[in-house]
Design an enzyme around this catalytic site. Structure first.
Site, mmCIF file in Angstrom:
data_model
loop_
_atom_site.group_PDB
_atom_site.id
_atom_site.type_symbol
_atom_site.label_atom_id
_atom_site.label_comp_id
_atom_site.label_asym_id
_atom_site.label_seq_id
_atom_site.Cartn_x
_atom_site.Cartn_y
_atom_site.Cartn_z
ATOM 1 N N PHE A 155 10.319 52.380 86.861
ATOM 2 C CA PHE A 155 11.126 52.259 85.625
ATOM 3 C C PHE A 155 10.428 51.425 84.546
ATOM 4 O O PHE A 155 11.113 50.703 83.804
ATOM 5 C CB PHE A 155 12.470 51.562 85.909
ATOM 6 C CG PHE A 155 13.448 52.332 86.741
ATOM 7 C CD1 PHE A 155 14.073 53.460 86.240
ATOM 8 C CD2 PHE A 155 13.786 51.895 88.015
ATOM 9 C CE1 PHE A 155 15.017 54.142 86.990
ATOM 10 C CE2 PHE A 155 14.722 52.583 88.776
ATOM 11 C CZ PHE A 155 15.339 53.704 88.255
ATOM 12 N N GLU A 362 17.542 44.545 82.855
ATOM 13 C CA GLU A 362 17.409 43.085 82.655
ATOM 14 C C GLU A 362 18.416 42.357 83.553
ATOM 15 O O GLU A 362 18.954 41.314 83.187
ATOM 16 C CB GLU A 362 17.585 42.702 81.182
ATOM 17 C CG GLU A 362 16.751 43.554 80.246
ATOM 18 C CD GLU A 362 15.640 42.807 79.530
ATOM 19 O OE1 GLU A 362 15.691 41.586 79.477
ATOM 20 O OE2 GLU A 362 14.710 43.473 79.046
HETATM 21 C C1 LIG Z 1 15.569 52.945 81.229
HETATM 22 C C2 LIG Z 1 15.185 51.818 82.122
HETATM 23 C C3 LIG Z 1 14.148 50.967 81.736
HETATM 24 C C4 LIG Z 1 13.761 49.917 82.567
HETATM 25 N N1 LIG Z 1 12.698 49.139 82.187
HETATM 26 C C5 LIG Z 1 12.201 48.218 83.083
HETATM 27 C C6 LIG Z 1 10.987 47.494 82.768
HETATM 28 O O1 LIG Z 1 10.395 47.653 81.698
HETATM 29 N N2 LIG Z 1 10.512 46.628 83.704
HETATM 30 C C7 LIG Z 1 11.137 46.415 84.891
HETATM 31 O O2 LIG Z 1 10.640 45.617 85.680
HETATM 32 N N3 LIG Z 1 12.280 47.103 85.217
HETATM 33 C C8 LIG Z 1 12.812 47.993 84.334
HETATM 34 N N4 LIG Z 1 13.966 48.695 84.651
HETATM 35 C C9 LIG Z 1 14.569 48.513 85.956
HETATM 36 C C10 LIG Z 1 15.910 47.795 85.941
HETATM 37 O O3 LIG Z 1 15.731 46.441 85.656
HETATM 38 C C11 LIG Z 1 16.575 48.056 87.298
HETATM 39 O O4 LIG Z 1 16.956 49.419 87.331
HETATM 40 C C12 LIG Z 1 17.767 47.164 87.537
HETATM 41 O O5 LIG Z 1 17.365 45.840 87.724
HETATM 42 C C13 LIG Z 1 18.587 47.601 88.754
HETATM 43 O O6 LIG Z 1 17.791 47.785 89.855
HETATM 44 P P1 LIG Z 1 17.935 49.143 90.720
HETATM 45 O O7 LIG Z 1 17.863 50.283 89.784
HETATM 46 O O8 LIG Z 1 16.946 49.082 91.822
HETATM 47 O O9 LIG Z 1 19.395 49.099 91.300
HETATM 48 P P2 LIG Z 1 19.857 48.419 92.687
HETATM 49 O O10 LIG Z 1 19.340 47.040 92.762
HETATM 50 O O11 LIG Z 1 19.526 49.337 93.791
HETATM 51 O O12 LIG Z 1 21.433 48.364 92.499
HETATM 52 C C14 LIG Z 1 22.303 49.476 92.767
HETATM 53 C C15 LIG Z 1 23.738 49.024 92.490
HETATM 54 O O13 LIG Z 1 24.093 47.971 93.404
HETATM 55 C C16 LIG Z 1 24.509 46.821 92.671
HETATM 56 N N5 LIG Z 1 24.112 45.615 93.408
HETATM 57 C C17 LIG Z 1 22.886 45.330 93.930
HETATM 58 N N6 LIG Z 1 22.906 44.135 94.525
HETATM 59 C C18 LIG Z 1 24.158 43.644 94.380
HETATM 60 C C19 LIG Z 1 24.807 42.439 94.787
HETATM 61 N N7 LIG Z 1 24.160 41.474 95.447
HETATM 62 N N8 LIG Z 1 26.114 42.266 94.475
HETATM 63 C C20 LIG Z 1 26.785 43.214 93.781
HETATM 64 N N9 LIG Z 1 26.216 44.376 93.362
HETATM 65 C C21 LIG Z 1 24.927 44.580 93.661
HETATM 66 C C22 LIG Z 1 23.817 46.934 91.337
HETATM 67 O O14 LIG Z 1 24.467 46.173 90.335
HETATM 68 C C23 LIG Z 1 23.905 48.433 91.098
HETATM 69 O O15 LIG Z 1 25.180 48.751 90.584
HETATM 70 C C24 LIG Z 1 14.419 49.707 83.802
HETATM 71 C C25 LIG Z 1 15.470 50.552 84.177
HETATM 72 C C26 LIG Z 1 15.863 51.594 83.358
HETATM 73 C C27 LIG Z 1 16.986 52.487 83.795
#
Ligand SMILES: Cc1cc2nc3c(=O)[nH]c(=O)nc-3n(C[C@H](O)[C@H](O)[C@H](O)COP(=O)(O)OP(=O)(O)OC[C@H]3O[C@@H](n4cnc5c(N)ncnc54)[C@H](O)[C@@H]3O)c2cc1C
Length: 380
Positions: A155, A362
């Site tokens: 991402f 973020e």
């Molecule tokens: C368009 C886009 C641009 C991005 N740009 C960047 C970038 O430039 N650099 C970068 O490093 N990242 C980037 N990201 C990544 C983004 O920061 C992550 O997608 C985000 O942190 C969530 O991680 P994940 O997708 O792995 O979801 P997961 O961590 O797998 O979470 C899945 C769900 O579970 C929930 N969850 C997880 N743990 C818990 C908990 N302990 N308690 C309650 N709920 C929980 C989450 O809130 C979510 O609803 C980007 C993402 C997108 C979509």
């Protein structure tokens, strides 16, 4: 306590708003279709000091406060939140470089970053770790000449587009204290990119996986000290969260302003739809919501500027509150446009799509609640 913007702050907001109106808004839809932002936009923004908004003046940056910077992102997002948010990522990286880069590294990379001849990306997330970012697996192993990196980042905003990547990688044991931050410049052998991600919003920003295969960087490319990279990455995010919230606020305000105008023109049942009291109440609710969001955001930014102990908690609370308020307002604005709100020509559906991701990245809004709840429990 003073809630008024200074003359200088008003000038900063107006300058950013005018730039957005002239140089971003007319092209935002086209850039979305093309899936990229023309690189010649950035040096123009940098001429206004937006390449290093809160990089210190000693290092050549604009030296603005975090609060001032939120005004820039709020103003630019009237034109396009996707472009504004992309600029926020570069600024987050420029600040990390300014804070933690060695003098040599800064001398080599910062001047072009500030003039935005070069653009920076932030690489924390991996395919297997997002919210639990400290579980990242990308490794940076010591060699005689520096570090060799192996792993995949997911991402990444600006993946395949940027000139340099700040990569959080494991140099030590499991957990946050085993993570370091390293700069990988474009063109480094072993650095490659996945295909363009097909996204709901932020479509003008290229998002790709960043692949590191025996990718070697010199020791000078380490930011600060080994084992401190996760802390640096999180410090960057406090401000990043304010910026993202500001992007939601500005774009939602633009949607509300457009809706106010539209409701005066659109007739139903023999009168303009702004004459229905039920709809007037919805306008009022949206105004209240955005004013509350604005005040909360600026308070959180003030706390970060003053280094108050609860600044991280307030940044998290503001990010959660403002991004949700922004999306709610944008969605209501679409509704009040009726069928026309669903059409691209009216611009509101793009705002709805662009703002949705602000609740996810973020740090998701669930993680924002986690930060707040942890503080509450600890202080009990
Ligand atoms: C368009 C886009 C641009 C991005 N740009 C960047 C970038 O430039 N650099 C970068 O490093 N990242 C980037 N990201 C990544 C983004 O920061 C992550 O997608 C985000 O942190 C969530 O991680 P994940 O997708 O792995 O979801 P997961 O961590 O797998 O979470 C899945 C769900 O579970 C929930 N969850 C997880 N743990 C818990 C908990 N302990 N308690 C309650 N709920 C929980 C989450 O809130 C979510 O609803 C980007 C993402 C997108 C979509």
């Amino acid at each position: 306590m003073d809630f008024a913007m200074t003359e200088e702050q008003t000038a900063i907001f107006d300058m950013a708003k005018a730039f957005g109106d002239d140089h971003i808004a007319p092209h935002a839809t086209e850039w979305e279709k093309q899936g990229t932002i023309p690189k010649d936009l950035w040096p123009k923004l940098a001429e206004l000091g937006f390449g290093g908004l809160y990089v210190s003046e000693d290092s050549g940056g604009a030296g603005l406060s975090r609060l001032d910077a939120t005004l820039v992102f709020e103003a630019l997002s009237h034109a396009c939140p996707s472009v504004a948010a992309f600029l926020s990522i570069h600024n987050m990286c420029a600040k990390m470089l300014d804070n933690f880069g060695s003098d040599d590294l800064k001398a080599r990379l910062l001047p072009d970053a500030l003039t935005m001849q070069t653009f920076f990306s932030y690489c924390l997330t991996e395919p297997g770790s997002g919210s639990d970012a400290a579980a990242l697996k990308t490794r940076a192993d010591r060699t005689n000449a520096g570090y060799t990196l192996n792993g995949t980042k997911a991402f990444i905003s600006g993946g395949g587009y940027s000139d340099a990547y700040i990569v959080m990688a494991r140099t030590g044991d499991a957990g946050p204290k085993g993570i370091s931050a390293l700069i990988v410049e474009d063109g480094t052998p072993g650095l490659s990119f996945g295909g363009l991600e097909d996204k709901m919003g932020w479509r003008s920003q290229p998002t790709r996986q960043v692949q590191l295969d025996d990718c070697s960087v010199p020791t000078e490319n380490l930011l600060g000290d080994e084992g401190h990279g996760f802390r640096y990455a999180m410090m960057g995010l406090d401000g990043g969260r304010l910026n993202i919230a500001a992007c939601s606020l500005g774009a939602a305000q633009a949607a509300l302003t457009a809706t106010l105008a539209y409701m005066g023109e659109r007739q139903a049942f023999g009168k303009p739809i702004d004459q229905f009291q039920a709809l007037q109440f919805r306008l009022a609710d949206m105004e209240i919501e955005l004013q509350a969001a604005r005040t909360f955001l600026r308070q959180a930014a003030w706390k970060l500027d003053h280094g108050t102990p609860d600044a991280t908690q307030f940044c998290a609370m503001a990010k959660k509150f403002v991004t949700e308020a922004g999306s709610k307002v944008a969605d209501q604005c679409l509704q009040l446009h009726g069928g026309y709100g669903y059409l691209a020509d009216y611009g509101v559906e793009k705002i709805v799509r662009d703002l949705r991701v602000h609740q996810i990245l973020e740090g998701t809004n669930e993680i924002m609640r986690l930060i707040v709840a942890r503080q509450m429990l600890a202080a009990r």
